[in-house]
Design a protein around this motif. Sequence first.
Motif, PDB file in Angstrom:
ATOM      1  N   LYS A  10       0.832  -1.191   0.000  1.00  0.00           N
ATOM      2  CA  LYS A  10       0.000   0.000   0.000  1.00  0.00           C
ATOM      3  C   LYS A  10       0.877   1.255   0.000  1.00  0.00           C
ATOM      4  N   GLU A  11       1.964   1.242   0.760  1.00  0.00           N
ATOM      5  CA  GLU A  11       2.858   2.389   0.829  1.00  0.00           C
ATOM      6  C   GLU A  11       3.568   2.626  -0.497  1.00  0.00           C
ATOM      7  N   ALA A  12       3.873   1.554  -1.214  1.00  0.00           N
ATOM      8  CA  ALA A  12       4.566   1.693  -2.491  1.00  0.00           C
ATOM      9  C   ALA A  12       3.715   2.440  -3.513  1.00  0.00           C
ATOM     10  N   ASP A  18       3.343  12.616  -0.027  1.00  0.00           N
ATOM     11  CA  ASP A  18       2.029  12.313   0.545  1.00  0.00           C
ATOM     12  C   ASP A  18       2.177  11.596   1.889  1.00  0.00           C
ATOM     13  N   ALA A  19       3.157  10.727   1.989  1.00  0.00           N
ATOM     14  CA  ALA A  19       3.401  10.018   3.249  1.00  0.00           C
ATOM     15  C   ALA A  19       3.821  11.008   4.333  1.00  0.00           C
ATOM     16  N   VAL A  20       4.711  11.943   3.981  1.00  0.00           N
ATOM     17  CA  VAL A  20       5.154  12.958   4.944  1.00  0.00           C
ATOM     18  C   VAL A  20       3.972  13.816   5.384  1.00  0.00           C
ATOM     19  N   SER A  21       3.136  14.208   4.439  1.00  0.00           N
ATOM     20  CA  SER A  21       1.954  15.018   4.776  1.00  0.00           C
ATOM     21  C   SER A  21       1.029  14.280   5.736  1.00  0.00           C
ATOM     22  N   ALA A  27       0.476  13.892  13.470  1.00  0.00           N
ATOM     23  CA  ALA A  27       1.129  14.612  14.569  1.00  0.00           C
ATOM     24  C   ALA A  27       0.265  15.792  15.034  1.00  0.00           C
ATOM     25  N   ARG A  28      -0.319  16.526  14.090  1.00  0.00           N
ATOM     26  CA  ARG A  28      -1.201  17.651  14.458  1.00  0.00           C
ATOM     27  C   ARG A  28      -2.415  17.153  15.233  1.00  0.00           C
ATOM     28  N   ASP A  29      -3.017  16.062  14.758  1.00  0.00           N
ATOM     29  CA  ASP A  29      -4.180  15.506  15.447  1.00  0.00           C
ATOM     30  C   ASP A  29      -3.827  15.075  16.867  1.00  0.00           C
ATOM     31  N   MET A  30      -2.656  14.504  17.029  1.00  0.00           N
ATOM     32  CA  MET A  30      -2.214  14.089  18.359  1.00  0.00           C
ATOM     33  C   MET A  30      -1.977  15.305  19.246  1.00  0.00           C
ATOM     34  N   ASP A  31      -1.298  16.321  18.708  1.00  0.00           N
ATOM     35  CA  ASP A  31      -1.014  17.528  19.485  1.00  0.00           C
ATOM     36  C   ASP A  31      -2.286  18.250  19.915  1.00  0.00           C
ATOM     37  N   ASN A  32      -3.283  18.231  19.051  1.00  0.00           N
ATOM     38  CA  ASN A  32      -4.535  18.936  19.325  1.00  0.00           C
ATOM     39  C   ASN A  32      -5.506  18.121  20.166  1.00  0.00           C
ATOM     40  N   ILE A  51       6.559   6.147   8.488  1.00  0.00           N
ATOM     41  CA  ILE A  51       7.948   6.516   8.807  1.00  0.00           C
ATOM     42  C   ILE A  51       8.909   5.471   8.257  1.00  0.00           C
ATOM     43  N   ASP A  52       8.587   4.204   8.442  1.00  0.00           N
ATOM     44  CA  ASP A  52       9.427   3.132   7.894  1.00  0.00           C
ATOM     45  C   ASP A  52       9.511   3.238   6.375  1.00  0.00           C
ATOM     46  N   TYR A  53       8.382   3.511   5.728  1.00  0.00           N
ATOM     47  CA  TYR A  53       8.357   3.678   4.276  1.00  0.00           C
ATOM     48  C   TYR A  53       9.254   4.840   3.852  1.00  0.00           C
ATOM     49  N   CYS A  54       9.137   5.966   4.536  1.00  0.00           N
ATOM     50  CA  CYS A  54       9.936   7.149   4.187  1.00  0.00           C
ATOM     51  C   CYS A  54      11.427   6.884   4.381  1.00  0.00           C
ATOM     52  N   LYS A  55      11.782   6.234   5.468  1.00  0.00           N
ATOM     53  CA  LYS A  55      13.188   5.894   5.705  1.00  0.00           C
ATOM     54  C   LYS A  55      13.731   5.016   4.586  1.00  0.00           C
ATOM     55  N   ALA A  56      12.958   4.010   4.213  1.00  0.00           N
ATOM     56  CA  ALA A  56      13.388   3.100   3.144  1.00  0.00           C
ATOM     57  C   ALA A  56      13.534   3.854   1.826  1.00  0.00           C
TER      58      ALA A  56
END
Length: 74
Positions: A10-12, A18-21, A27-32, A51-56
């Motif tokens: 699915k990540e591929a 889009d993954a970063v967004s 993160a915003r939802d968690m902070d709020n 995050i794993d997808y972005c790192k790879a």
Amino acid sequence: MKRGDKNMKKEAEIKYEDAVSEIEQIARDMDNGNLDIDQLGEKLKRAQTLIDYCKAKLTKTEEDINKLIHAEGK
């Protein structure tokens, strides 16, 4: 097919940007405080997968760049 394999497939299909967004939105939802405890667990799992997808993706891009640099140096 293992669950992790399905997630990676699915990540591929999504772009790095889009993954970063999506990670930033989580993160915003968690902070709020916009997530209940059940949503929080699911969103954390999703964020880790992204995050794993972005790192790879970054690692692969770095390797490709290094190959090009070394190929030009020959």
